[in-house]
Structures are given as C-alpha cells and as structure tokens.
Design a protein around this motif. Structure first.
Motif, PDB file in Angstrom:
ATOM      1  N   ARG A 150       2.092   9.267  -5.999  1.00 30.65           N
ATOM      2  CA  ARG A 150       2.537  10.632  -5.687  1.00 30.65           C
ATOM      3  C   ARG A 150       3.638  11.059  -6.655  1.00 30.65           C
ATOM      4  NH1 ARG A 150       2.322  10.063   0.860  1.00 30.65           N
ATOM      5  NH2 ARG A 150       0.101  10.514   1.046  1.00 30.65           N
ATOM      6  N   ASN A 151       4.555  10.141  -6.963  1.00 28.79           N
ATOM      7  CA  ASN A 151       5.614  10.467  -7.925  1.00 28.79           C
ATOM      8  C   ASN A 151       5.054  10.720  -9.312  1.00 28.79           C
ATOM      9  OD1 ASN A 151       7.707  10.315  -6.053  1.00 28.79           O
ATOM     10  ND2 ASN A 151       8.060   8.138  -6.428  1.00 28.79           N
ATOM     11  N   THR A 208       0.838  -1.200   0.000  1.00 26.58           N
ATOM     12  CA  THR A 208       0.000   0.000   0.000  1.00 26.58           C
ATOM     13  C   THR A 208       0.872   1.249   0.000  1.00 26.58           C
ATOM     14  OG1 THR A 208      -1.694  -1.198   1.241  1.00 26.58           O
ATOM     15  CG2 THR A 208      -1.859   1.201   1.199  1.00 26.58           C
ATOM     16  N   ASP A 209       1.873   1.273   0.864  1.00 23.76           N
ATOM     17  CA  ASP A 209       2.785   2.426   0.903  1.00 23.76           C
ATOM     18  C   ASP A 209       3.542   2.571  -0.404  1.00 23.76           C
ATOM     19  OD1 ASP A 209       1.988   2.967   3.505  1.00 23.76           O
ATOM     20  OD2 ASP A 209       3.724   1.978   4.425  1.00 23.76           O
ATOM     21  N   GLU A 210       3.946   1.460  -0.979  1.00 21.45           N
ATOM     22  CA  GLU A 210       4.651   1.504  -2.264  1.00 21.45           C
ATOM     23  C   GLU A 210       3.760   2.099  -3.352  1.00 21.45           C
ATOM     24  OE1 GLU A 210       7.877   0.451  -3.186  1.00 21.45           O
ATOM     25  OE2 GLU A 210       8.229   0.415  -1.033  1.00 21.45           O
ATOM     26  N   LEU A 211       2.505   1.682  -3.384  1.00 23.38           N
ATOM     27  CA  LEU A 211       1.565   2.194  -4.386  1.00 23.38           C
ATOM     28  C   LEU A 211       1.325   3.687  -4.194  1.00 23.38           C
ATOM     29  CD1 LEU A 211      -0.373   1.701  -6.739  1.00 23.38           C
ATOM     30  CD2 LEU A 211      -2.132   1.121  -5.065  1.00 23.38           C
ATOM     31  N   TYR A 248       4.329  14.836 -12.181  1.00 22.19           N
ATOM     32  CA  TYR A 248       4.545  15.111 -13.603  1.00 22.19           C
ATOM     33  C   TYR A 248       3.250  15.352 -14.375  1.00 22.19           C
ATOM     34  CZ  TYR A 248       9.101  13.375 -12.265  1.00 22.19           C
ATOM     35  OH  TYR A 248      10.299  13.208 -11.644  1.00 22.19           O
ATOM     36  N   GLU A 249       2.152  15.480 -13.668  1.00 26.81           N
ATOM     37  CA  GLU A 249       0.864  15.737 -14.343  1.00 26.81           C
ATOM     38  C   GLU A 249       0.635  17.216 -14.535  1.00 26.81           C
ATOM     39  OE1 GLU A 249      -2.196  13.755 -12.120  1.00 26.81           O
ATOM     40  OE2 GLU A 249      -1.606  11.829 -12.898  1.00 26.81           O
TER      41      GLU A 249
END
Length: 85
Positions: free
Chosen positions: A79-80, A71-74, A84-85
C-alpha cells in the motif's frame, strides 16, 4: 557418500542406489524434488526442502517478542509503494 554410476531406464526412470535411499529415508512412492543448476541435477525430499527454506528465513523472524503478521506487513508495504505509483 561417494558418487555411484547408475542407468537411465525406459521412460527416463533413474534407479537410486539403496544406500542413497536409506540415507534420505526414501520409500517407494515418496515424493521427491528435483532441480537443475549448472547442468547438475539435485534431488531432495519435501521435508529437506522445507528445512532449507526455514533456515533461509530464520534471520527475518520476529525477535521482539511481539506478534507480527508477515501478511499484514506485506500488505502495508504494498500500500505504501502504491502511493508513489
């Protein structure tokens, strides 16, 4: 197990032959999962579906010995990407 012929009953009910039910360890009232692919209907139990999914993700399981939260990885990945959006 060889193919067997059965009938479609009232209300779309299908009779699953005893040998098939015994092989799948199905009892009256058990939940089953059906899915269709290329005009074929597949029947499985919830337990079998879970095992199939577990086998599919087995290659992605942490082998470093460290505790990792998927979950934290996702969340970190999302967020990363949002930067870039």
């Amino acid at each position: 197990m060889k193919a067997v012929r059965t009938k479609l009953g009232k209300g779309g009910r299908i009779i699953i032959p005893t040998a098939f039910r015994q092989n799948l360890h199905l009892e009256t009232g058990d939940d089953i999962i059906l899915h269709m692919e290329d005009n074929l209907i597949y029947l499985t139990t919830a337990e079998q579906a879970l095992r199939t999914l577990q086998n599919k993700v087995k290659n992605y399981i942490n082998t470093t010995g460290q505790d990792i939260s998927l979950t934290d990885e996702l969340i970190t990945m999302r967020r990363n990407e949002a930067k870039y959006e």
